[in-house]
Design a protein around this motif. Structure first.
Motif, PDB file in Angstrom:
ATOM      1  N   ASP A 141      53.441  31.946  48.012  1.00 27.30           N
ATOM      2  CA  ASP A 141      53.155  33.144  47.959  1.00 27.30           C
ATOM      3  C   ASP A 141      52.820  33.751  46.425  1.00 27.30           C
ATOM      4  OD1 ASP A 141      53.975  33.671  50.485  1.00 27.30           O
ATOM      5  OD2 ASP A 141      56.019  33.033  50.120  1.00 27.30           O
ATOM      6  N   CYS A 142      52.275  32.915  45.496  1.00 22.75           N
ATOM      7  CA  CYS A 142      52.215  33.090  44.413  1.00 22.75           C
ATOM      8  C   CYS A 142      51.063  34.534  44.086  1.00 22.75           C
ATOM      9  CB  CYS A 142      51.269  31.992  43.694  1.00 22.75           C
ATOM     10  SG  CYS A 142      51.087  32.447  41.920  1.00 22.75           S
ATOM     11  N   TYR A 143      50.200  34.498  45.120  1.00 25.26           N
ATOM     12  CA  TYR A 143      49.111  35.964  44.850  1.00 25.26           C
ATOM     13  C   TYR A 143      49.239  36.822  45.913  1.00 25.26           C
ATOM     14  CZ  TYR A 143      46.989  32.369  41.979  1.00 25.26           C
ATOM     15  OH  TYR A 143      46.906  31.331  41.010  1.00 25.26           O
ATOM     16  N   SER A 144      49.893  38.100  45.648  1.00 19.40           N
ATOM     17  CA  SER A 144      49.923  39.055  46.521  1.00 19.40           C
ATOM     18  C   SER A 144      48.683  39.865  46.887  1.00 19.40           C
ATOM     19  CB  SER A 144      50.903  40.184  45.858  1.00 19.40           C
ATOM     20  OG  SER A 144      50.404  40.641  44.855  1.00 19.40           O
ATOM     21  N   GLU A 145      48.876  40.628  47.657  1.00 21.95           N
ATOM     22  CA  GLU A 145      47.673  41.487  48.169  1.00 21.95           C
ATOM     23  C   GLU A 145      47.192  42.391  47.026  1.00 21.95           C
ATOM     24  OE1 GLU A 145      48.289  43.743  51.792  1.00 21.95           O
ATOM     25  OE2 GLU A 145      48.736  42.126  52.772  1.00 21.95           O
ATOM     26  N   GLU A 146      48.144  42.683  46.340  1.00 23.99           N
ATOM     27  CA  GLU A 146      47.718  43.468  45.041  1.00 23.99           C
ATOM     28  C   GLU A 146      47.133  42.621  44.068  1.00 23.99           C
ATOM     29  OE1 GLU A 146      49.930  46.147  41.499  1.00 23.99           O
ATOM     30  OE2 GLU A 146      50.994  45.116  42.946  1.00 23.99           O
ATOM     31  N   ASP A 147      47.467  41.306  44.041  1.00 21.96           N
ATOM     32  CA  ASP A 147      46.968  40.657  43.136  1.00 21.96           C
ATOM     33  C   ASP A 147      45.269  40.228  43.628  1.00 21.96           C
ATOM     34  OD1 ASP A 147      48.949  40.015  41.381  1.00 21.96           O
ATOM     35  OD2 ASP A 147      49.750  38.388  42.653  1.00 21.96           O
ATOM     36  N   ILE A 148      45.162  40.059  44.727  1.00 19.41           N
ATOM     37  CA  ILE A 148      43.689  39.807  45.309  1.00 19.41           C
ATOM     38  C   ILE A 148      42.886  41.175  44.981  1.00 19.41           C
ATOM     39  CG2 ILE A 148      42.327  39.218  47.461  1.00 19.41           C
ATOM     40  CD1 ILE A 148      44.515  37.242  46.238  1.00 19.41           C
ATOM     41  N   ALA A 149      43.681  42.238  45.330  1.00 17.28           N
ATOM     42  CA  ALA A 149      42.766  43.414  44.862  1.00 17.28           C
ATOM     43  C   ALA A 149      42.342  43.451  43.288  1.00 17.28           C
ATOM     44  CB  ALA A 149      43.673  44.702  45.158  1.00 17.28           C
ATOM     45  N   ILE A 150      43.242  43.141  42.732  1.00 19.71           N
ATOM     46  CA  ILE A 150      43.152  43.133  41.095  1.00 19.71           C
ATOM     47  C   ILE A 150      41.847  42.073  40.653  1.00 19.71           C
ATOM     48  CG2 ILE A 150      43.960  42.509  39.113  1.00 19.71           C
ATOM     49  CD1 ILE A 150      46.619  43.560  39.928  1.00 19.71           C
ATOM     50  N   LEU A 151      42.071  40.982  41.442  1.00 24.90           N
ATOM     51  CA  LEU A 151      41.159  39.958  41.043  1.00 24.90           C
ATOM     52  C   LEU A 151      39.647  40.512  41.630  1.00 24.90           C
ATOM     53  CD1 LEU A 151      40.378  37.067  40.149  1.00 24.90           C
ATOM     54  CD2 LEU A 151      41.040  36.261  42.376  1.00 24.90           C
ATOM     55  N   GLN A 152      39.674  41.248  42.679  1.00 28.03           N
ATOM     56  CA  GLN A 152      38.458  41.677  43.223  1.00 28.03           C
ATOM     57  C   GLN A 152      37.769  42.732  42.093  1.00 28.03           C
ATOM     58  OE1 GLN A 152      38.744  43.050  47.132  1.00 28.03           O
ATOM     59  NE2 GLN A 152      36.534  42.653  47.557  1.00 28.03           N
ATOM     60  N   THR A 153      38.679  43.326  41.742  1.00 30.15           N
ATOM     61  CA  THR A 153      37.968  44.461  40.754  1.00 30.15           C
ATOM     62  C   THR A 153      37.633  43.868  39.582  1.00 30.15           C
ATOM     63  OG1 THR A 153      39.674  46.005  41.380  1.00 30.15           O
ATOM     64  CG2 THR A 153      38.691  46.176  39.189  1.00 30.15           C
ATOM     65  N   ILE A 154      38.213  42.827  38.967  1.00 28.25           N
ATOM     66  CA  ILE A 154      37.955  42.058  37.530  1.00 28.25           C
ATOM     67  C   ILE A 154      36.733  41.201  37.959  1.00 28.25           C
ATOM     68  CG2 ILE A 154      38.796  40.535  35.884  1.00 28.25           C
ATOM     69  CD1 ILE A 154      41.425  41.464  36.407  1.00 28.25           C
ATOM     70  N   SER A 155      36.690  40.694  39.235  1.00 29.33           N
ATOM     71  CA  SER A 155      35.553  39.583  39.377  1.00 29.33           C
ATOM     72  C   SER A 155      34.131  40.494  39.341  1.00 29.33           C
ATOM     73  CB  SER A 155      35.514  39.269  40.847  1.00 29.33           C
ATOM     74  OG  SER A 155      35.053  40.311  41.815  1.00 29.33           O
ATOM     75  N   LYS A 156      34.031  41.804  39.401  1.00 28.86           N
ATOM     76  CA  LYS A 156      32.823  42.504  39.373  1.00 28.86           C
ATOM     77  C   LYS A 156      32.420  42.440  37.859  1.00 28.86           C
ATOM     78  CE  LYS A 156      33.945  45.569  43.086  1.00 28.86           C
ATOM     79  NZ  LYS A 156      34.379  47.198  43.379  1.00 28.86           N
ATOM     80  N   GLN A 157      33.385  42.701  36.709  1.00 23.91           N
ATOM     81  CA  GLN A 157      33.231  42.572  35.532  1.00 23.91           C
ATOM     82  C   GLN A 157      32.707  41.095  35.067  1.00 23.91           C
ATOM     83  OE1 GLN A 157      32.842  45.435  33.370  1.00 23.91           O
ATOM     84  NE2 GLN A 157      31.844  43.779  32.029  1.00 23.91           N
ATOM     85  N   ILE A 158      33.471  40.203  35.617  1.00 20.31           N
ATOM     86  CA  ILE A 158      33.067  38.761  35.286  1.00 20.31           C
ATOM     87  C   ILE A 158      31.685  38.495  35.558  1.00 20.31           C
ATOM     88  CG2 ILE A 158      33.742  36.406  35.905  1.00 20.31           C
ATOM     89  CD1 ILE A 158      36.565  37.094  36.192  1.00 20.31           C
ATOM     90  N   ALA A 159      31.320  38.919  37.038  1.00 20.01           N
ATOM     91  CA  ALA A 159      30.004  38.557  37.197  1.00 20.01           C
ATOM     92  C   ALA A 159      29.062  39.207  36.268  1.00 20.01           C
ATOM     93  CB  ALA A 159      29.974  39.050  38.848  1.00 20.01           C
TER      94      ALA A 159
END
Length: 211
Positions: A141-159
């Motif tokens: 349970d290390c990654y919550s739904e909120e963490d996934i949403a954060i990662l999705q937001t940041i992935s755009k900047q990473i790309a």
């Protein structure tokens, strides 16, 4: 939100301040680790011309330090990284789901198997250019739904950062290999760049031509 904004700024700044892609990947990892558990993290990029997934950055506490060899997307379309790239959507696997899937597609795997794996596509100009992945070996349970949403937001900047740095690298390599003298000027007509070919043609360093 301040932490997220700070990470987004760091990644954006790294795209212009780093010397090469390897430094950029390290900066991305360090920035991401400030808000998410990125102990086990990798970046894979896709070369559409060669149909290869390159594991360009790899940090994992249980697997060898050497990054995995490139794999063909068409030949290994059943790999979990390929699934993320082909779907263009984030994927989350728990340990039992991973083992069940690998057994289903007859894919060999090594112990230990992580308790949770999260893969996020990297999309630039509506094209999937790679994937980033996080995994944890102890907490399912290390990654919550909120963490996934954060990662999705940041992935755009990473790309965006990776795509920008790749374009910059291709441009720099092109300039280095051009035999003619290439130069640019500012609005006042002052030289601000002269290609290295000036050394061969004129016999002196570009910096001398700009002085």
């Amino acid at each position: 939100s301040e932490d997220i904004s700070s990470v987004l700024y760091e990644i954006s700044n790294a795209a212009s301040s780093t010397e090469d892609l390897s430094q950029l990947y390290q900066k991305i990892h360090l920035a991401l680790d400030k808000i998410l558990d990125a102990t086990n993290f990798f970046i894979a990029t896709y070369d559409s011309h060669e149909d290869l997934i390159h594991f360009t950055y790899w940090v994992d506490e249980y697997t060898p330090k050497d990054t995995p060899s490139p794999v063909s997307l068409s030949e290994r379309s059943d790999s979990i990284s390929a699934l993320v790239m082909l779907s263009g959507k984030p994927l989350i696997f728990k340990k039992n789901e991973l083992i069940e899937y690998w057994n289903k597609v007859n894919c060999p795997y090594q112990e230990p198997v992580c308790e949770v794996w999260v893969g996020m596509p990297l999309i630039a100009d509506s094209e999937v250019i790679g994937v980033i992945a996080l995994q944890n070996y102890s907490d399912p349970d290390c990654y919550s739904e909120e963490d996934i949403a954060i990662l999705q937001t940041i992935s755009k900047q990473i790309a965006f950062a990776i795509d920008r740095k790749r374009s910059q690298t291709r441009y720099q390599n092109l300039l280095k290999n051009i035999k003619d003298v290439v130069y640019t000027t500012d609005f006042q007509g002052k030289l601000n760049y002269v290609g290295d070919s000036l050394i061969e043609i004129a016999g002196y360093h570009p910096r001398e031509g700009m002085s």
